[in-house]
Scaffold this active site. Structure first.
Site, PDB file in Angstrom:
ATOM      1  N   HIS A 164       0.816  -1.223   0.000  1.00 23.84           N
ATOM      2  CA  HIS A 164       0.000   0.000   0.000  1.00 23.84           C
ATOM      3  C   HIS A 164       0.845   1.267   0.000  1.00 23.84           C
ATOM      4  O   HIS A 164       0.321   2.360  -0.233  1.00 23.84           O
ATOM      5  CB  HIS A 164      -0.984  -0.006   1.178  1.00 23.84           C
ATOM      6  CG  HIS A 164      -0.374   0.285   2.507  1.00 23.84           C
ATOM      7  ND1 HIS A 164      -0.066  -0.701   3.421  1.00 23.84           N
ATOM      8  CD2 HIS A 164      -0.012   1.459   3.097  1.00 23.84           C
ATOM      9  CE1 HIS A 164       0.442  -0.144   4.507  1.00 23.84           C
ATOM     10  NE2 HIS A 164       0.480   1.166   4.336  1.00 23.84           N
ATOM     11  N   ASP A 229     -10.779  -8.063   2.496  1.00 17.49           N
ATOM     12  CA  ASP A 229     -10.541  -9.330   3.191  1.00 17.49           C
ATOM     13  C   ASP A 229      -9.274 -10.029   2.718  1.00 17.49           C
ATOM     14  O   ASP A 229      -8.410 -10.376   3.497  1.00 17.49           O
ATOM     15  CB  ASP A 229     -11.747 -10.262   2.990  1.00 17.49           C
ATOM     16  CG  ASP A 229     -12.988  -9.722   3.670  1.00 17.49           C
ATOM     17  OD1 ASP A 229     -12.903  -8.613   4.228  1.00 17.49           O
ATOM     18  OD2 ASP A 229     -14.026 -10.388   3.634  1.00 17.49           O
ATOM     19  N   SER A 305       4.379   1.712   8.663  1.00 22.44           N
ATOM     20  CA  SER A 305       3.930   0.623   7.799  1.00 22.44           C
ATOM     21  C   SER A 305       4.992   0.319   6.751  1.00 22.44           C
ATOM     22  O   SER A 305       5.663   1.207   6.237  1.00 22.44           O
ATOM     23  CB  SER A 305       2.599   0.977   7.142  1.00 22.44           C
ATOM     24  OG  SER A 305       2.673   2.220   6.485  1.00 22.44           O
TER      25      SER A 305
END
Length: 372
Positions: A164, A229, A305
């Protein structure tokens, strides 16, 4: 039916060799790692680089949600592990892969209205100061991405990070084409004025030296999933630098079950955005796990992250202790636990399949990727 049997073998490829002796050391297990090889490569249109960079990912699907999800089919797994490669000139390719098992003889956000500090009680993070720490292993393996995330050195020219940080699941983020990796270094060169002055009240100032990224690999499981998910299961990417970084790096390894981790704890260091210019180290207990994810409450802020999650265990073959990256810190999750919201920080586990894929991206030869 044959494909389903093969998939079950792939998902259960770990061979647990943990001894049960009361004098046992936490030991790296041996794994039968599958082989992932490119089958075909297709040229894609150049991306637009129009997505906004996000320093964290949120998902409402928690441990129970993931555990109750149906087992992916063999074809789905192959699709998830296929990948896109972005080059510095803006060109883009998609590579389909095949998965093989060789014998041992062969070679959005729920809770946005909440304050997502991601700090649980007392803030247990440690800012790492002084070049004697920052420039030494394992802290020296942590690097900063120009998009704002953290990465970890895993080879002479390769950095592991979160997908991401460069792709939002639909499009590449602004700055991904000219992506750079920053290495924290002292502002004074060795022997320069002030280089030998030590003042605990005023740590030596550091600066980032940047190296351009040559190409980036992102699994299609992330691109298809768009951080929902299944997407968070594949929130990882590998960056290849244009030149070697000349630092010691940390090897990747297959993530053992949480019960086999020393003290049940994980460790990682990152560039949290609430402490600009500081490398921040933390460790904490794993609270829960699925096949693909580790749930924990390590204190963290956006910017951390992409950090490599590591542990230190005994390497029986080499008769020494060794640290390995076993996961990638992904971000924050609000989870509905029986009607009560609970938050976790989530790391993507390096499974045998992911190990085989990432290792092949690094080595380019599956024969060097047979043991996780």
């Amino acid at each position: 039916m044959a494909a389903l049997s093969t998939l079950i073998l792939l998902l259960c490829a770990a061979k647990d060799v943990m001894p049960s002796s009361p004098h046992w050391k936490p030991t790296w297990p041996s794994y039968r790692v599958p082989v992932i090889l490119p089958q075909s490569t297709l040229n894609l249109d150049k991306p637009q680089f129009d997505a906004e960079a996000r320093l964290e990912v949120v998902s409402p699907c928690g441990p129970a949600c993931h555990k109750s999800s149906p087992l992916p089919t063999y074809e789905e797994v192959k699709n998830y592990l296929s990948y896109e490669t972005l080059y510095a000139n803006g060109s883009l390719t998609e590579t389909e892969v095949g998965i093989y098992i060789l014998s041992n003889g062969g070679d959005g956000s729920r809770g946005r209205s909440r304050t997502k500090r991601q700090i649980y009680g007392y803030d247990s993070r440690f800012s790492i100061f002084g070049k004697d720490f920052l420039l030494n292993y394992p802290f020296s393996t942590s690097v900063k991405l120009s998009t704002g995330c953290t990465g970890t050195l895993v080879a002479e020219k390769h950095v592991l990070t979160a997908a991401h940080c460069i792709h939002d699941g639909k499009s590449y983020v602004k700055g991904a084409q000219k992506l750079r990796v920053g290495f924290l270094k002292p502002k004074h060169k060795d022997g320069g004025k002030g280089s030998n002055i030590t003042n605990s009240a005023m740590p030596e100032k550091m600066k980032f030296q940047w190296i351009r990224v040559k190409r980036t690999h992102v699994p299609k499981g992330w691109i298809k999933g768009n951080a929902n998910d299944i997407g968070m299961d594949y929130d990882y990417a590998l960056l290849e630098l244009k030149k070697p970084h000349k630092r010691k790096f940390m090897k990747i390894g297959v993530s053992p079950p949480a019960r086999h981790l020393p003290g049940g704890r994980i460790h990682f260091s990152g560039y949290d955005n609430d402490r600009p210019g500081n490398l921040v180290y933390r460790f904490c207990d794993v609270k829960d796990e699925t096949y693909d994810l580790l749930y924990q409450q390590c204190d963290a802020q956006p910017g951390a992250s992409g950090s490599g999650v590591y542990v230190r265990m005994w390497k029986r073959q080499n008769h020494k202790w060794e640290r390995k990256i076993i996961g990638i810190f992904s971000g924050h999750q609000w989870v509905d636990m029986n009607g009560t919201p609970q938050d976790f920080n989530v790391a993507v586990r390096i499974t045998p399949l992911k190990y085989a894929q990432i290792c092949y991206w690094i080595k380019g030869n599956y024969l060097d990727c047979r043991e996780g």
